[in-house]
Design a protein around this motif. Structure first.
Motif, PDB file in Angstrom:
ATOM      1  N   GLU A  16       1.262  -1.024  -0.026  1.00 32.33           N
ATOM      2  CA  GLU A  16      -0.128   0.596  -0.142  1.00 32.33           C
ATOM      3  C   GLU A  16       1.113   1.406   0.254  1.00 32.33           C
ATOM      4  N   SER A  27      -2.346  -2.723  -5.308  1.00 34.89           N
ATOM      5  CA  SER A  27      -2.819  -4.359  -6.264  1.00 34.89           C
ATOM      6  C   SER A  27      -1.278  -5.012  -6.970  1.00 34.89           C
ATOM      7  N   VAL A  31      -1.097  -8.493  -5.563  1.00 34.78           N
ATOM      8  CA  VAL A  31      -2.155 -10.114  -6.121  1.00 34.78           C
ATOM      9  C   VAL A  31      -0.824 -10.957  -6.093  1.00 34.78           C
ATOM     10  N   THR A  47      -8.283  -8.533  -3.275  1.00 36.87           N
ATOM     11  CA  THR A  47      -8.005  -7.437  -4.002  1.00 36.87           C
ATOM     12  C   THR A  47      -8.684  -5.794  -3.819  1.00 36.87           C
ATOM     13  N   HIS A  51      -8.673  -2.710  -1.951  1.00 37.05           N
ATOM     14  CA  HIS A  51      -8.855  -1.018  -2.187  1.00 37.05           C
ATOM     15  C   HIS A  51      -9.896  -0.597  -2.550  1.00 37.05           C
ATOM     16  N   ALA A 138      -7.274  -5.359 -14.578  1.00 36.56           N
ATOM     17  CA  ALA A 138      -7.874  -5.597 -13.890  1.00 36.56           C
ATOM     18  C   ALA A 138      -9.434  -6.701 -12.719  1.00 36.56           C
ATOM     19  N   GLY A 142      -6.450  -8.897 -11.816  1.00 40.22           N
ATOM     20  CA  GLY A 142      -7.118  -8.733 -10.146  1.00 40.22           C
ATOM     21  C   GLY A 142      -6.288  -7.195  -9.932  1.00 40.22           C
ATOM     22  N   THR A 143      -5.235  -7.030 -11.376  1.00 44.31           N
ATOM     23  CA  THR A 143      -4.593  -6.400 -11.228  1.00 44.31           C
ATOM     24  C   THR A 143      -4.528  -5.254 -12.465  1.00 44.31           C
ATOM     25  N   ASP A 170      -9.683   4.326  -9.685  1.00 48.25           N
ATOM     26  CA  ASP A 170      -9.989   2.681  -9.448  1.00 48.25           C
ATOM     27  C   ASP A 170     -10.695   2.742  -8.654  1.00 48.25           C
ATOM     28  N   ASP A 174     -12.828  -0.637  -8.839  1.00 52.04           N
ATOM     29  CA  ASP A 174     -12.705  -1.149  -7.363  1.00 52.04           C
ATOM     30  C   ASP A 174     -14.810  -1.877  -6.936  1.00 52.04           C
TER      31      ASP A 174
END
Length: 244
Positions: A16, A27, A31, A47, A51, A138, A142-143, A170, A174
């Motif tokens: 983070e 992420s 991830v 995730t 997020h 994403a 996941g990213t 983001d 999310d």
């Protein structure tokens, strides 16, 4: 703290902090870290939830720097494609896609680091393409923050605007993929015990990252972001070979 991995939580905090400094979210580190502790689909669910809290923190701390025009041009295609990617994640083999993602991140970050004079025009087309790719990645892997980071680094935004704009986009991503992942069955009861800790980590990591960011000159910010993305690409590729 029974059955809670303290090491995992510490790594999440580091992810983070670095994600805040780099401006592309946690992420991209979270991830790969999560994949060492949970199955791939559980990581996707965690995730998205993690997020939501970290991006709320960034929006609050950096809200004055939001580039509204870029939010629309990057954000709308991001949300549309994260929904598509989220549903496809249940149908497609992700292993080869992760390899492609790692190679892509390494190749493009090296290009921008070596050819620092390259700057994309801040056009609607470039923003839409970058938003679509980052949203799709994403949802599927996941990213997608690193792809969005590459796009936004090319626009050469001031660092506060970079972080605030990226966080707002983001958050929308999310929120959308959390609903999709929940419908897909990726958010499991066993992992929910980590959610309160990850919420606090999202707030704390963002705050620490902002404090560190004060000491990073604007001229070094773009290079730092690209260096982080290069590292992420290498870690992604190495992890895939380790886990094979």
């Amino acid at each position: 703290m029974k059955d809670i991995s303290v090491v995992f939580l510490l790594l999440a905090l580091i992810a983070e902090i670095i994600g805040t400094i780099g401006g592309f979210g946690s992420s991209v580190f979270f991830v790969p870290i999560g994949n060492f502790y949970f199955d791939f689909y559980s990581v996707l669910g965690l995730t998205a939830v993690f997020h939501l809290s970290s991006n709320l923190s960034k929006i609050f701390l950096f809200k004055k720097g939001v580039d509204k025009k870029l939010v629309l041009r990057l954000g709308i295609p991001s949300v549309l494609f994260v929904i598509i990617g989220g549903y496809l994640s249940k149908l497609l083999q992700v292993h080869f896609l992760e390899i492609i993602l790692g190679i892509f991140l390494v190749g493009f970050s090296l290009l921008f680091l070596i050819k620092s004079e390259i700057v994309f025009k801040p056009s609607a087309r470039n923003a839409i393409v970058g938003g679509s790719l980052s949203g799709f990645s994403a949802g599927l892997l996941g990213t997608g923050g690193a792809i969005r980071g590459l796009t936004m680094a090319a626009f050469n935004l001031e660092k506060s605007a970079f972080i605030a704009t990226s966080a707002l986009i983001d958050f929308a991503i999310d929120f959308s993929r959390t609903i999709v992942y929940y419908n897909n069955g990726y958010i499991h009861k066993e992992e929910l015990k980590y959610v309160p800790f990850l919420f606090v980590i999202g707030l704390l990591g963002t705050w620490i990252g902002k404090k560190i960011l004060v000491y990073i000159p604007q001229k070094n910010f773009r290079k730092l972001s690209l260096s982080f993305i290069l590292l992420i690409g290498i870690v992604t590729i190495v992890q895939l070979f380790i886990t094979d």
